[in-house]
Structures are given as C-alpha cells and as structure tokens.
Design a protein around this motif. Structure first.
Motif, PDB file in Angstrom:
ATOM      1  N   LEU A 196     -11.199   9.291   1.611  1.00 20.42           N
ATOM      2  CA  LEU A 196     -10.396   8.504   0.677  1.00 20.42           C
ATOM      3  C   LEU A 196      -9.464   7.572   1.436  1.00 20.42           C
ATOM      4  N   LYS A 197      -8.818   8.103   2.457  1.00 16.85           N
ATOM      5  CA  LYS A 197      -7.874   7.300   3.237  1.00 16.85           C
ATOM      6  C   LYS A 197      -8.590   6.266   4.097  1.00 16.85           C
ATOM      7  N   GLY A 198      -9.894   6.447   4.282  1.00 14.18           N
ATOM      8  CA  GLY A 198     -10.681   5.434   4.967  1.00 14.18           C
ATOM      9  C   GLY A 198     -10.896   4.195   4.123  1.00 14.18           C
ATOM     10  N   VAL A 199     -10.771   4.338   2.812  1.00 13.52           N
ATOM     11  CA  VAL A 199     -10.885   3.194   1.909  1.00 13.52           C
ATOM     12  C   VAL A 199      -9.560   2.443   1.847  1.00 13.52           C
ATOM     13  N   LYS A 200      -8.485   3.188   1.612  1.00 12.62           N
ATOM     14  CA  LYS A 200      -7.142   2.612   1.595  1.00 12.62           C
ATOM     15  C   LYS A 200      -6.145   3.762   1.618  1.00 12.62           C
ATOM     16  N   PRO A 201      -4.894   3.512   1.945  1.00 10.08           N
ATOM     17  CA  PRO A 201      -3.899   4.591   1.897  1.00 10.08           C
ATOM     18  C   PRO A 201      -3.778   5.136   0.478  1.00 10.08           C
ATOM     19  N   VAL A 202      -3.741   6.472   0.356  1.00 11.51           N
ATOM     20  CA  VAL A 202      -3.613   7.109  -0.946  1.00 11.51           C
ATOM     21  C   VAL A 202      -2.508   8.157  -0.898  1.00 11.51           C
ATOM     22  N   PHE A 203      -1.956   8.437  -2.073  1.00  9.14           N
ATOM     23  CA  PHE A 203      -0.914   9.460  -2.215  1.00  9.14           C
ATOM     24  C   PHE A 203      -1.554  10.693  -2.821  1.00  9.14           C
ATOM     25  N   MET A 204      -1.422  11.831  -2.132  1.00  8.52           N
ATOM     26  CA  MET A 204      -2.090  13.062  -2.559  1.00  8.52           C
ATOM     27  C   MET A 204      -1.057  14.138  -2.889  1.00  8.52           C
ATOM     28  N   LEU A 205      -1.104  14.603  -4.142  1.00  8.72           N
ATOM     29  CA  LEU A 205      -0.211  15.654  -4.630  1.00  8.72           C
ATOM     30  C   LEU A 205      -1.032  16.905  -4.911  1.00  8.72           C
ATOM     31  N   PRO A 264       0.830  -1.209   0.000  1.00  5.77           N
ATOM     32  CA  PRO A 264       0.000   0.000   0.000  1.00  5.77           C
ATOM     33  C   PRO A 264       0.864   1.257   0.000  1.00  5.77           C
ATOM     34  N   VAL A 265       0.277   2.360  -0.432  1.00  6.14           N
ATOM     35  CA  VAL A 265       0.947   3.657  -0.334  1.00  6.14           C
ATOM     36  C   VAL A 265       1.404   3.863   1.102  1.00  6.14           C
ATOM     37  N   SER A 266       2.637   4.327   1.271  1.00  7.14           N
ATOM     38  CA  SER A 266       3.199   4.502   2.608  1.00  7.14           C
ATOM     39  C   SER A 266       4.294   5.558   2.560  1.00  7.14           C
ATOM     40  N   PRO A 267       4.686   6.098   3.725  1.00  4.62           N
ATOM     41  CA  PRO A 267       5.829   7.026   3.737  1.00  4.62           C
ATOM     42  C   PRO A 267       7.085   6.402   3.149  1.00  4.62           C
ATOM     43  N   ALA A 268       7.264   5.085   3.328  1.00  9.89           N
ATOM     44  CA  ALA A 268       8.475   4.432   2.821  1.00  9.89           C
ATOM     45  C   ALA A 268       8.577   4.539   1.308  1.00  9.89           C
ATOM     46  N   MET A 269       7.454   4.358   0.580  1.00  9.98           N
ATOM     47  CA  MET A 269       7.519   4.402  -0.883  1.00  9.98           C
ATOM     48  C   MET A 269       7.745   5.816  -1.399  1.00  9.98           C
ATOM     49  N   MET A 270       7.456   6.824  -0.569  1.00 11.74           N
ATOM     50  CA  MET A 270       7.655   8.211  -0.988  1.00 11.74           C
ATOM     51  C   MET A 270       9.126   8.638  -0.896  1.00 11.74           C
TER      52      MET A 270
END
Length: 481
Positions: free
Chosen positions: A250-259, A39-45
């Motif tokens: 949105l984050k209640g569904v799954k972790p998302v990356f927001m730009l 899932p989207v996470s701080p690590a992948m960023m």
C-alpha cells in the motif's frame, strides 16, 4: 489534490451611443486553484482530529451524498481524518436481525426489510452498498474531503467476510473449517466455541493463499479510489505476517495512514500501523466516572504506557465509538456529568482524539446496529466544545500528539487521588490541564503560578503556589499563556 477550474466570465458592456450601438462582449478566462492536499505524513498526524463517519446513521437518507454535503462543516471541528465505516454490500445469508435471530428467522417480509445487517458482514470488498449510493458518490466524498484538507480512511475487515461473499464457494480454502470440513464463524481458539459472530465466516491466513487476493482488494481503494489509508477491524486477530506483506505494498503506491483496532504494541513497530486504540485509557475513564477508580489508576496507566509503547507510537483516545455506543451505552450513560471533562482529556493527551457520529450533536441514545437509525443534528452543548478543542489541537504545538509528540509532565497536587494536573510543552508553547476527576467538590493546591487564560471560557486566571483552589465535581481548566 490540485485542480484548476476555468471560470468563463462574460463581461458585456452596453454603452448608449447616438447610433444605439452596443460594444462586443469581452470574455476572459480566470484560473482559480484549490490548495493541494499534502500526502499523509508524520506532520499531519501531530495535530489531527479523527471523525468516525457512520454513513447509515448520519442522516435520514443514510447516503454518502448526505454525508458529503456536510464535510465542510467538519472543518469547524478541527477534523483532519475521516474514518468511513464500512460502505460495502452486506451479506443477506445469516444476516443478523435481533438477539440471536437472523433475517431467515423473521417470517414477516415487511419486518425482515428493516434489518440491514452488520456493516462488518461484507459480501464484496470492492463495491458500494447500493443503500448508501454509488462508487461515483464515494468518489465525490473523497474529492470533497481532499478539497477541504481532510484525509479519508476506509474501515477494513480482513478477519472475516459475510456468508454471501463469492469466496465461500469459489475459494473455500480461504476459510477456517470444522472437523466436518464446513466453513465456520470465528471461534474462540481456547474453547472452540463461537464468539457469537454468526453472520460472518472466519478467514484463514495459515496457508498464506489469502495474502495476495486480500491485498489486491486493499490496493483497489488506494490505486483506483485515491483513499488515504484504512482502519483495520480486529487487526490483532489477523496474523502480523499478513500486515507485513500488505502494508508495504500500500505504501508503495502512496503514503497511507493505518489505524489498527488494537492496543497491541507490536502492530505499531516496523512501519506497520501508525496508530492503535487507547482501550485501556478508555476503560479507566469509564471506571473513574463510575467511582470505581481514581486518578492514581490514571497515573499508573500513563507510567505503564511509557514502558509498553515507544515514543513514536500513537494511540487514539475516545469517549465513544460505534461499538461503545451501541453495546455499552452512550458517553452519558457511562460517564454521566463527566463526559465533557473526559472529552477534553482526550484532546489534551499525547495522541489523537476521536469524535464519533452524533457526539458533536449531544447524541444521548444508543444507535441501532442492525437497523436504520439517524442522529438529530441540533447544535447544543458539545458542538462549541468540540470546535474549541479542535482549534486548540490543530494550532497549538503543545498538544502535538503524533510521532514527535509534545512532552507530558504530571504536576503533583495536594489531592492527587482526585485532581489530575499535567503540563504539555513543545516549541515554546505550553498548556496546562487541571481537572477534578470526582463527583464531589475538591479543594487543593498545586505548584503553578502566573496569569493564564482559561481557554474554554476566555477568562483570565491568576494562580499562586499557596493558593487554595476549589473545583466543583468534574470541573476542568485548560490554561494557556
């Protein structure tokens, strides 16, 4: 996304015997697993490269399928996030053509056909522009990206719709209106004059009636199409309260990356947007390339950034994007011979670097904004440069640039108005960036000694503190040990 593929392999052995009998076929099922995308996470960023996909211009076909087949190639560039520019149907009413003309002003039917309109004049938030393909084609794009370890974020336009959107007639209360009660295009709040975005109608969040329907449109793509986040157009033109309402859902569904297409620091607070635009840095790079600013201005920016933004804020750095390319010129127009040097800088800064469609292929012309255009995919100078930079960004923790970024330490030189030198360090890994940010050769010293590898060439470099270094115009080193 994990999936199991059952491959039925029929093994038939033909054995010559006295009675010419053949053995029966043997069948075996072999399970092959693809790697599950985390899932989207701080690590992948921390170590991602983001790619802006202009589907219309990526190929002669301008289709989702034509882009999808090249997704595995993006891995070569270190891409981990694909930002897909708007793929939604575009309004015909008030569609932009050229200059101040709309398609209604073009009388020749054949001439009118070539004006496809702005991607950002959307008539339906939950459909796919048939010029680009079908929803099934988009699903294949997302699945292919996930199978290749990449996340997909969609461009989202919450500030305005096209004039053909059904809300114009069904829900006029969702829009700003003038004194005569007519829906307006976006207006300058200080002067009341149009910004010139006449092909779109300005959404009004004042009454909050729009909050839920707009959020439902966003949720569709996360719930039903399994995308991984959004790039939000002119995000600071939309009330922060709306983002505070929508993003948690949105984050209640799954972790998302927001730009956010914004440099406003408040949008990066309170678990809203993960990343903003490094607009000020981009403009300083352009001005240094033109001789209007110097490394001193860059240093002042880096000091200012540390006071304006928090340690876990992420900025996206770039030498081009769709707006810059079409309206202000290619990186070669704006930066000239410095284009590669500034591209390297975007990778070595704390933050996330962007590649815009065509930059990897040395795109040296402005892409048309309202008409069909296509890049030429010939690998020249920059493709191997982006390959090398992407591999370093992905694999060397000294270039971590996310919420837990590697350190940035400025190294003073004897020519600090032209020479930018800094060190990045994390978890025992270190890189040094040294560049002559001027259009003339410079001689200088710097307090660094040791034997290093010039990462871009593979050559060994030995430095001493008393050594006089001579760099040609725009020459740079990325040094590793």
């Amino acid at each position: 996304m994990k999936k199991t593929i059952l491959l039925a392999l029929t093994l038939t052995a033909f054995i010559s015997c006295k009675d010419d009998k053949a053995t029966a076929a043997e069948e075996a099922d072999i399970a092959v697993e693809t790697v599950e995308l985390a899932p989207v996470s701080p690590a992948m960023m921390e170590n991602s490269v983001i790619y802006e996909a202009n589907i219309r211009h990526y190929s002669p076909e301008g289709t989702l399928d034509a882009f999808t087949k090249d997704i595995p190639q993006l891995k070569n560039l270190g891409v981990k996030v694909i930002w897909v520019m708007p793929i939604y149907p575009i309004s015909m009413k008030n569609r932009k053509a050229k200059g101040d003309l709309s398609v209604e002003d073009i009388k020749d039917p054949k001439e009118r056909e070539k004006y496809l309109g702005s991607y950002y004049a959307i008539s339906d938030y939950t459909a796919v522009n048939p010029d680009m393909g079908t929803i099934e084609d988009f699903q294949e794009l997302v699945q292919t990206a996930h199978d290749n370890g990449m996340y997909v974020i969609l461009d989202w336009v919450a500030n305005h719709t096209g004039w053909g959107h059904e809300w114009i007639t069904a829900h006029p209360e969702y829009y700003y209106k003038n004194a005569d009660g007519e829906v307006t295009d976006p207006l300058n709040p200080e002067t009341g004059e149009s910004w010139g975005w006449t092909d779109v109608a300005h959404l009004d969040y004042t009454s909050k009636e729009l909050y839920n329907p707009m959020t439902e449109e966003l949720l569709y793509w996360v719930k039903e199409q399994n995308i991984d986040g959004f790039r939000c157009d002119v995000a600071d033109n939309v009330p922060t309260e709306f983002w505070e309402y929508a993003i948690p859902k949105l984050k209640g569904v799954k972790p998302v990356f927001m730009l956010a297409e914004s440099e406003k620091n408040y949008l990066l607070k309170d678990n809203l947007f993960d990343m903003g635009y490094g607009w000020e840095a981009h403009h300083i790079m352009n001005d240094i390339a033109k001789g209007k600013k110097s490394v001193a201005d860059w240093d002042a920016y880096m000091v200012k950034k540390d006071t304006v933004f928090e340690d876990d804020d992420i900025l996206m750095y770039f030498t081009s994007n769709h707006d810059e390319n079409s309206w202000n010129g290619t990186e070669y127009e704006r930066m000239g011979d410095a284009a590669e040097t500034f591209a390297a800088l975007t990778y070595t800064l704390p933050g996330m670097p962007l590649i815009y469609t065509g930059q990897e292929y040395d795109l040296n012309r402005r892409l048309k904004f309202f008409e069909k255009d296509a890049i030429t995919k010939d690998k020249g100078k920059m493709y191997p440069v982006y390959e090398k930079l992407g591999a370093l960004k992905n694999n060397n923790t000294a270039l971590n640039g996310g919420k837990n970024a590697a350190s940035y330490t400025r190294i003073k030189t004897s020519a600090d108005s032209e020479i930018l030198a800094f060190q990045r360090e994390k978890e025992g890994r270190t890189i040094w960036f040294i560049a002559n940010l001027s259009d003339a050769s410079k001689t200088f010293t710097l307090p660094v000694s040791g034997t290093f590898t010039n990462y871009m060439t593979g050559e060994k470099v030995t430095l001493t503190t008393s050594q006089q270094h001579k760099f040609n115009a725009w020459q740079y080193y990325i040094l590793t040990q």
